[in-house]
Design an enzyme around this catalytic site. Structure first.
Site, PDB file in Angstrom:
ATOM      1  N   ARG A 181      -9.275  -7.424  12.191  1.00 51.17           N
ATOM      2  CA  ARG A 181     -10.735  -7.524  12.357  1.00 51.17           C
ATOM      3  C   ARG A 181     -11.049  -9.008  12.442  1.00 51.17           C
ATOM      4  NH1 ARG A 181     -15.598  -4.389   9.402  1.00 51.17           N
ATOM      5  NH2 ARG A 181     -14.789  -2.883  10.900  1.00 51.17           N
ATOM      6  N   HIS A 208     -15.118  -2.318  19.358  1.00 49.22           N
ATOM      7  CA  HIS A 208     -14.736  -1.610  18.130  1.00 49.22           C
ATOM      8  C   HIS A 208     -14.147  -0.261  18.562  1.00 49.22           C
ATOM      9  CE1 HIS A 208     -14.468  -0.750  14.016  1.00 49.22           C
ATOM     10  NE2 HIS A 208     -15.719  -0.631  13.664  1.00 49.22           N
ATOM     11  N   GLN A 266     -13.587   2.809  16.040  1.00 49.79           N
ATOM     12  CA  GLN A 266     -14.837   3.476  15.649  1.00 49.79           C
ATOM     13  C   GLN A 266     -15.273   4.454  16.734  1.00 49.79           C
ATOM     14  OE1 GLN A 266     -17.043   3.090  12.770  1.00 49.79           O
ATOM     15  NE2 GLN A 266     -17.850   4.931  13.747  1.00 49.79           N
ATOM     16  N   ASP A 278     -26.982   1.144  15.684  1.00 53.81           N
ATOM     17  CA  ASP A 278     -26.159   0.200  14.927  1.00 53.81           C
ATOM     18  C   ASP A 278     -27.100  -0.912  14.460  1.00 53.81           C
ATOM     19  OD1 ASP A 278     -24.059  -1.338  13.929  1.00 53.81           O
ATOM     20  OD2 ASP A 278     -23.432  -2.102  15.890  1.00 53.81           O
ATOM     21  N   CYS A 335     -22.459   3.960  13.091  1.00 54.23           N
ATOM     22  CA  CYS A 335     -21.111   3.567  12.659  1.00 54.23           C
ATOM     23  C   CYS A 335     -21.088   3.165  11.190  1.00 54.23           C
ATOM     24  CB  CYS A 335     -20.598   2.431  13.546  1.00 54.23           C
ATOM     25  SG  CYS A 335     -21.718   1.030  13.630  1.00 54.23           S
ATOM     26  N   ARG A 384     -12.956   8.526  10.718  1.00 54.98           N
ATOM     27  CA  ARG A 384     -12.192   7.285  10.899  1.00 54.98           C
ATOM     28  C   ARG A 384     -10.767   7.487  10.387  1.00 54.98           C
ATOM     29  NH1 ARG A 384     -14.706   2.347  11.341  1.00 54.98           N
ATOM     30  NH2 ARG A 384     -12.596   1.701  11.882  1.00 54.98           N
TER      31      ARG A 384
HETATM   32  N1  NVA Z   1     -22.085  -4.219  15.161  1.00 50.13           N
HETATM   33  C1  NVA Z   1     -21.658  -4.161  13.780  1.00 50.13           C
HETATM   34  C2  NVA Z   1     -20.699  -3.043  13.585  1.00 50.13           C
HETATM   35  C3  NVA Z   1     -20.237  -2.855  12.158  1.00 50.13           C
HETATM   36  C4  NVA Z   1     -19.249  -1.735  12.019  1.00 50.13           C
HETATM   37  C5  NVA Z   1     -21.037  -5.484  13.391  1.00 50.13           C
HETATM   38  O1  NVA Z   1     -20.244  -6.031  14.168  1.00 50.13           O
HETATM   39  O2  NVA Z   1     -21.339  -5.995  12.310  1.00 50.13           O
HETATM   40  N1   CP Z   2     -17.961   1.170  10.761  1.00 48.46           N
HETATM   41  C1   CP Z   2     -17.151   0.249  10.247  1.00 48.46           C
HETATM   42  O1   CP Z   2     -16.286  -0.327  10.926  1.00 48.46           O
HETATM   43  O2   CP Z   2     -17.354   0.030   8.931  1.00 48.46           O
HETATM   44  P1   CP Z   2     -16.727  -1.150   8.065  1.00 48.46           P
HETATM   45  O3   CP Z   2     -17.368  -2.429   8.534  1.00 48.46           O
HETATM   46  O4   CP Z   2     -17.097  -0.798   6.649  1.00 48.46           O
HETATM   47  O5   CP Z   2     -15.252  -1.176   8.280  1.00 48.46           O
END
Ligand code: NVA
Ligand code: CP
Length: 321
Positions: free
Chosen positions: A117, A144, A147, A240, A280, A308
Site C-alpha cells: 500500500r 485499489h 477492493q 467513497d 469501500c 475482502r
Molecule cells: N479513496 C480512499 C480509499 C480508502 C480505502 C483512500 O485512498 O483513502
Molecule cells: N477499504 C480499505 O482498503 O480499507 P482499509 O483502508 O482499512 O484497508
C-alpha cells in the site's frame, strides 16, 4: 472436515503474475478470481482445511494506514497455510531512504510475494519491475484493485449476475476507487455512471482505457455533475470519502467542492427499488453518505468488507499457489 477443493492454482494464467491494476486482467481472469473466491468462501463456512500456501510468506509493505486490507491479507495468508509479515515503511529501511529497487531485490530473496500500500502508483510499478516475485497492489493514489474485486464478488452474490447491471459512483471521480471501478465494471460488462463535480471527474487517460474496454464488452459509461442523473435506476450505489489518504491538506477545499455529493435517502429513491448501497470503508457519515443509508436496509457494506478476505484468498491462491 476435508473436502476436495475445486481450485487448480497450478493451471491458471494468474500464477506468478503481479496485480497492479484491474486494467491488466482479462474478463476471464476476473471471472476465475470470483469463482475461486466463491469456492473458498463456501469451504471456509464448511470448515474445510485447504492450505495451498503452506511454507509461503507474504511481505506486506504499508506506507499508509489500513484496517481491512492489513487484517484480511494477514488472516488470508494464515488460513491458506502461509505467513504474512507486516512491514510498516516507517519501521523498515525504506523509511530511511533505502531505494525501492534495492528493497524489491532483497525481499525477493526472503518472501514469495509482496503486497504494498503506497502513496505513488509509480513506486509500486518500480517495485514490481525489480522484484522477482509477484507484487499485489493494496491501494495506491491511482488504483485499489483488490477492493474492486471484492466489490464485484459482493455484487455477484447479491444480484446473481454482473453484465448489464448499472453501478453509480457518487463522489471523487478521479480517485483510486473511481478508477478501479471504471476498469472493473467495464471489464465485466457492467454499466457505470460517475456523478462528480467539475474538476474531480475521471482523467482522460483513465477514460480512454475504460472506453476501449467498454467497446469490447458493451458497457456504457456516463460522466455527469448531476448525482440524480447518475443514480437513476442504478442497481448499485457506491461512494467513497471526499478526501483520500495523502490529500489531507486539501480537506477544506474538497469539503466545499463535494458538498451535496452524498448518498442519502433521496438518492436511494432515484435508484432501482432493489438497489444495494456500497462503500469501500472507512466512511465519513454525514459527508459522502448519511448514517441512515449506511445503516439502512439497502446497505451491504459489511458483507462487502468480509468479502475482502475471501477474494484475497482467491487472489493469493491463484497468484502464489
Ligand atoms: N479513496 C480512499 C480509499 C480508502 C480505502 C483512500 O485512498 O483513502
Ligand atoms: N477499504 C480499505 O482498503 O480499507 P482499509 O483502508 O482499512 O484497508
Amino acid at each position: 472436515m476435508s473436502i476436495q477443493p475445486c481450485v487448480k492454482p497450478e493451471a491458471t494464467s494468474l500464477r506468478g503474475r503481479d496485480l497492479l491494476s484491474l486494467y491488466d486482467l482479462s474478463k476471464e481472469e476476473i471471472d476465475e478470481i470470483l469463482k475461486t473466491a466463491e469456492t473458498l468462501k463456501s469451504m471456509h463456512y464448511l470448515g474445510a482445511d485447504y492450505k495451498p500456501l503452506k511454507g509461503k510468506s507474504l511481505g506486506m509493505i504499508f506506507q499508509k494506514s489500513s484496517t481491512r486490507t492489513r487484517v484480511s491479507f494477514e488472516v488470508a495468508m494464515w488460513q491458506l497455510g502461509g505467513h504474512a509479515l507486516f512491514l510498516s515503511s516507517s519501521d523498515t529501511q525504506l523509511g530511511r531512504g533505502e531505494t525501492i529497487p534495492d528493497t524489491a531485490r532483497v525481499l525477493s530473496r526472503f518472501v514469495d510475494g509482496i503486497m504494498i500500500r503506497a502513496y505513488s502508483h509509480k513506486d509500486v510499478e518500480l517495485l514490481a519491475e525489480y522484484a522477482d516475485i509477484p507484487v499485489i497492489n493494496g491501494l495506491t493514489d491511482y488504483s485499489h484493485p483488490c477492493q474492486v474485486l471484492a466489490d464485484l464478488f459482493t455484487i455477484y452474490e447479491k444480484k446473481k449476475k454482473l453484465a448489464g447491471l448499472k453501478l453509480a459512483f457518487i463522489g471523487d471521480g478521479n480517485n483510486n476507487m473511481a478508477n478501479s471501478l471504471l476498469f472493473g465494471c467495464t471489464k465485466v460488462g457492467m454499466n457505470i455512471a460517475i456523478g462528480a463535480p467539475k474538476g474531480y471527474q475521471p482523467l482522460e487517460e483513465v477514460m480512454k482505457k475504460a472506453e476501449a474496454v467498454a467497446e469490447t464488452t458493451g458497457s456504457e459509461i456516463m460522466i455527469t455533475e448531476d448525482i440524480f442523473e447518475a443514480a437513476k435506476d442504478a442497481d448499485v450505489l457506491y461512494t467513497d470519502v471526499w478526501t483520500s489518504m495523502g490529500q489531507e491538506n486539501e480537506r477544506k477545499i474538497r469539503e466545499e467542492a463535494f458538498a451535496g455529493y452524498q448518498i442519502n435517502e433521496d438518492v436511494v429513491k432515484a435508484a432501482d427499488d432493489e438497489v444495494i448501497v456500497m462503500h469501500c470503508l472507512p466512511a465519513h457519515r454525514g459527508e459522502e453518505i448519511t448514517h441512515d443509508v449506511i445503516e439502512g436496509p439497502h446497505s451491504v457494506v459489511f458483507d462487502e468488507a468480509e468479502n475482502r478476505l475471501h477474494v484475497q484468498k482467491a487472489i493469493l491462491t491463484l497468484i502464489m499457489g
